[in-house]
Structure formats: C-alpha cells, structure tokens
Enzyme design. Structure first.
Site, PDB file in Angstrom:
ATOM      1  N   ASN A  10      59.885  -2.104  26.218  1.00  9.34           N
ATOM      2  CA  ASN A  10      59.729  -1.979  27.667  1.00  9.34           C
ATOM      3  C   ASN A  10      58.265  -1.652  27.970  1.00  9.34           C
ATOM      4  O   ASN A  10      57.813  -0.542  27.735  1.00  9.34           O
ATOM      5  CB  ASN A  10      60.658  -0.860  28.182  1.00  9.34           C
ATOM      6  CG  ASN A  10      60.509  -0.629  29.676  1.00  9.34           C
ATOM      7  OD1 ASN A  10      59.918  -1.430  30.387  1.00  9.34           O
ATOM      8  ND2 ASN A  10      61.056   0.479  30.160  1.00  9.34           N
ATOM      9  N   LYS A  12      56.925  -1.368  30.782  1.00  8.28           N
ATOM     10  CA  LYS A  12      56.832  -0.599  32.034  1.00  8.28           C
ATOM     11  C   LYS A  12      55.755  -1.231  32.937  1.00  8.28           C
ATOM     12  O   LYS A  12      55.560  -2.441  32.903  1.00  8.28           O
ATOM     13  CB  LYS A  12      56.593   0.883  31.741  1.00  8.28           C
ATOM     14  CG  LYS A  12      57.658   1.456  30.794  1.00  8.28           C
ATOM     15  CD  LYS A  12      57.637   2.932  30.693  1.00  8.28           C
ATOM     16  CE  LYS A  12      58.734   3.407  29.739  1.00  8.28           C
ATOM     17  NZ  LYS A  12      58.814   4.864  29.684  1.00  8.28           N
ATOM     18  N   HIS A  94      67.171   2.325  34.006  1.00 12.00           N
ATOM     19  CA  HIS A  94      66.183   3.157  33.320  1.00 12.00           C
ATOM     20  C   HIS A  94      65.969   4.439  34.123  1.00 12.00           C
ATOM     21  O   HIS A  94      65.985   4.434  35.353  1.00 12.00           O
ATOM     22  CB  HIS A  94      64.862   2.398  33.171  1.00 12.00           C
ATOM     23  CG  HIS A  94      63.912   3.076  32.235  1.00 12.00           C
ATOM     24  ND1 HIS A  94      63.162   4.164  32.597  1.00 12.00           N
ATOM     25  CD2 HIS A  94      63.623   2.844  30.920  1.00 12.00           C
ATOM     26  CE1 HIS A  94      62.443   4.571  31.561  1.00 12.00           C
ATOM     27  NE2 HIS A  94      62.710   3.774  30.530  1.00 12.00           N
ATOM     28  N   GLU A  96      63.476   6.116  34.899  1.00  5.77           N
ATOM     29  CA  GLU A  96      62.392   6.121  35.888  1.00  5.77           C
ATOM     30  C   GLU A  96      62.866   5.517  37.205  1.00  5.77           C
ATOM     31  O   GLU A  96      62.454   5.951  38.282  1.00  5.77           O
ATOM     32  CB  GLU A  96      61.179   5.363  35.331  1.00  5.77           C
ATOM     33  CG  GLU A  96      60.466   6.167  34.254  1.00  5.77           C
ATOM     34  CD  GLU A  96      59.726   5.336  33.217  1.00  5.77           C
ATOM     35  OE1 GLU A  96      59.272   5.943  32.238  1.00  5.77           O
ATOM     36  OE2 GLU A  96      59.608   4.105  33.387  1.00  5.77           O
ATOM     37  N   GLU A 164      68.810   7.161  26.476  1.00  5.76           N
ATOM     38  CA  GLU A 164      67.448   7.654  26.617  1.00  5.76           C
ATOM     39  C   GLU A 164      67.463   9.080  27.153  1.00  5.76           C
ATOM     40  O   GLU A 164      67.629   9.288  28.355  1.00  5.76           O
ATOM     41  CB  GLU A 164      66.676   6.780  27.600  1.00  5.76           C
ATOM     42  CG  GLU A 164      66.545   5.341  27.164  1.00  5.76           C
ATOM     43  CD  GLU A 164      65.380   4.666  27.850  1.00  5.76           C
ATOM     44  OE1 GLU A 164      64.522   4.170  27.148  1.00  5.76           O
ATOM     45  OE2 GLU A 164      65.339   4.672  29.085  1.00  5.76           O
ATOM     46  N   GLY A 170      58.286   9.465  26.739  1.00  2.00           N
ATOM     47  CA  GLY A 170      56.856   9.588  26.981  1.00  2.00           C
ATOM     48  C   GLY A 170      56.300  10.987  26.817  1.00  2.00           C
ATOM     49  O   GLY A 170      55.144  11.242  27.126  1.00  2.00           O
ATOM     50  N   SER A 210      60.611   8.232  23.019  1.00  2.05           N
ATOM     51  CA  SER A 210      59.444   8.412  22.155  1.00  2.05           C
ATOM     52  C   SER A 210      59.682   7.891  20.737  1.00  2.05           C
ATOM     53  O   SER A 210      59.360   8.538  19.747  1.00  2.05           O
ATOM     54  CB  SER A 210      59.021   9.890  22.127  1.00  2.05           C
ATOM     55  OG  SER A 210      58.584  10.304  23.400  1.00  2.05           O
TER      56      SER A 210
END
Length: 247
Positions: A10, A12, A94, A96, A164, A170, A210
């Site tokens: 991904n 992003k 996701h 985010e 996730e 991250g 990560s």
C-alpha cells in the site's frame, strides 16, 4: 487446499511518476517467489501507469472505490473505472480511512459488497486502536467489524482479510509474533463459527503493522498468517525481501 501466500503493498499518498517507475522497474527485475501472490496499490493517479508497466503476474489495487455505479459522485472512483483500466483489486476499510475520513463499519461493508459483486477483489482491513488493545477489547472490536461485513456479503471468495493493529501502523511498534498469531487465529475461529468452516479454511488473513524485511520471516511462519499488507516498506527495495519471506 493450502492458502496461497499474499503480499500487498500500500503506497498510500506517496510517490511521484519517477519514484513509482523506479519501484516498478525494481519489481520487474526481481526474482519473486512464484508461490506468493503480489498486489500493489499506488495512488489513484498512477494506477494506469503501474498497470501498463508492471509485470502481468503482479496485481494492481486502488486504495478505495465507491459503492455506486458511474454517476454524480464528484471525486470518487467507480468499480467500472477500475475494470476498464485493468485493475482487479481494491483496499477497503484501511484504518486511515476509518479514522481520518470517518468511514463506518457499515460504509466499508457496503463498498466491499458492491466491489465483490461486480468483479473486484478486496483487501478488507480491520484492527484496533492502542486504547482498545490496552482495555482488552481487541477481539470485540474486530468481531464488530466482521459482523458488519457478514451482514452485507455472502460470497467471501473475493475477500482477503488484513489485520492491522492501528497502534502498529507507521509507528515502528510491531505486534509480537504471538500477538499477531493470536488475533489471526481468533479471526479464523470467528469465520468458522459465524460464516462456515470452508470460508475460515480458505480465507487468507494478512498481517499489516510496520512489517519490514527484519520481522517478515518470523511472522510468515505462523500458522494463521497468510501474508502481509505492507505500508512504508513497499516503497523501498526491501519490499522484494518481504515478498520472498517464505523462501
């Protein structure tokens, strides 16, 4: 039937024409494990560029898709657009998009239903925040996300689940191998109990949080970890090492 190992990248909201061409060139030249399915998700503007240039056995995914046919939905991407461009995959749910853009479990499920029913495969993401983990609610949160999905879909064959942990995305923090395996096993158990044993046996469950070339080999050995959804590391040459983590 053995589940085929799967690695998604991904990108992003990262990259430029030149940097993405570099990533594609690197993947095209690399010796990749033929027993691993690889799918990359560049930003929407670069989907066609990547699909036209990357080797055909690598899949390409959008990072979002709308749950309606073409029409007056400014700024959205339709399933029809993806199919017309040779894009077979999308990422949905996701964290985010759930947290920053406020997409609810129901919205994610509705998008997943529309995509899968119209020929697009989905990397469907779920996961808990640090606060939810520390209060012992991890499995409850994920079960709620799965329940919303189950309410909308009946065919799970076009869905890959990506777990996730939001607190590990991250941040450099990684769920321990044991923590990741525990959640993956509980997702599989939920599928067996609430959907069917065959769906539980056949659905691939990816770990995303990560993931790097340093931790991928240990994670890949776990019984219920069927691959990875990789963020930042998918922009680096080490992504090839992650794709080849089973070798």
């Amino acid at each position: 039937m053995a589940r085929k190992f799967f690695v998604g990248g991904n990108f992003k909201m990262n990259g430029s024409i030149s940097s993405i061409n570099e990533i594609v060139d690197n993947l095209n030249k690399a010796q990749l494990d033929p027993n691993t399915e690889t799918v990359i998700a560049p930003p929407a503007l670069y989907l066609l560029l990547v699909r036209e240039r990357v080797r055909k056995e690598i899949g390409v995914a959008s990072q979002n898709v709308f749950d309606k046919p073409n029409g007056a939905f400014t700024g959205e991407i339709s399933v029809q657009h993806l199919k017309d461009s040779g894009i077979d995959w999308t990422i949905l749910g996701h964290s985010e998009r759930r947290t920053i853009l406020g997409e609810s479990d129901e919205v994610v499920a509705s998008k997943t239903k529309y995509a899968t029913e119209n020929g697009i495969s989905v990397i469907w993401c779920c996961g808990e925040s640090l606060e939810q983990r520390e209060s012992g609610k991890t499995l409850e949160v994920i079960a709620g996300q799965l329940e919303a999905l189950k309410a909308k879909i009946s065919d799970w064959s076009k869905i890959v689940v990506a777990y996730e942990p939001i607190w590990a995305i991250g941040t450099g923090k990684v769920a321990s191998t044991e923590q990741a395996q525990e959640v993956h096993a509980s997702i599989r158990e939920w599928l067996a109990k609430n959907v069917s044993q065959s769906v539980a046996d056949e659905t691939r469950i990816l770990y995303g949080g990560s993931v790097s070339e340093k931790n991928c080999k240990d994670l890949s050995k776990q019984k219920d970890i069927d691959g990875f959804l990789v963020g930042g590391a998918s922009l680096k040459p080490a992504f090839v090492d992650i794709i080849n983590s089973k070798l």
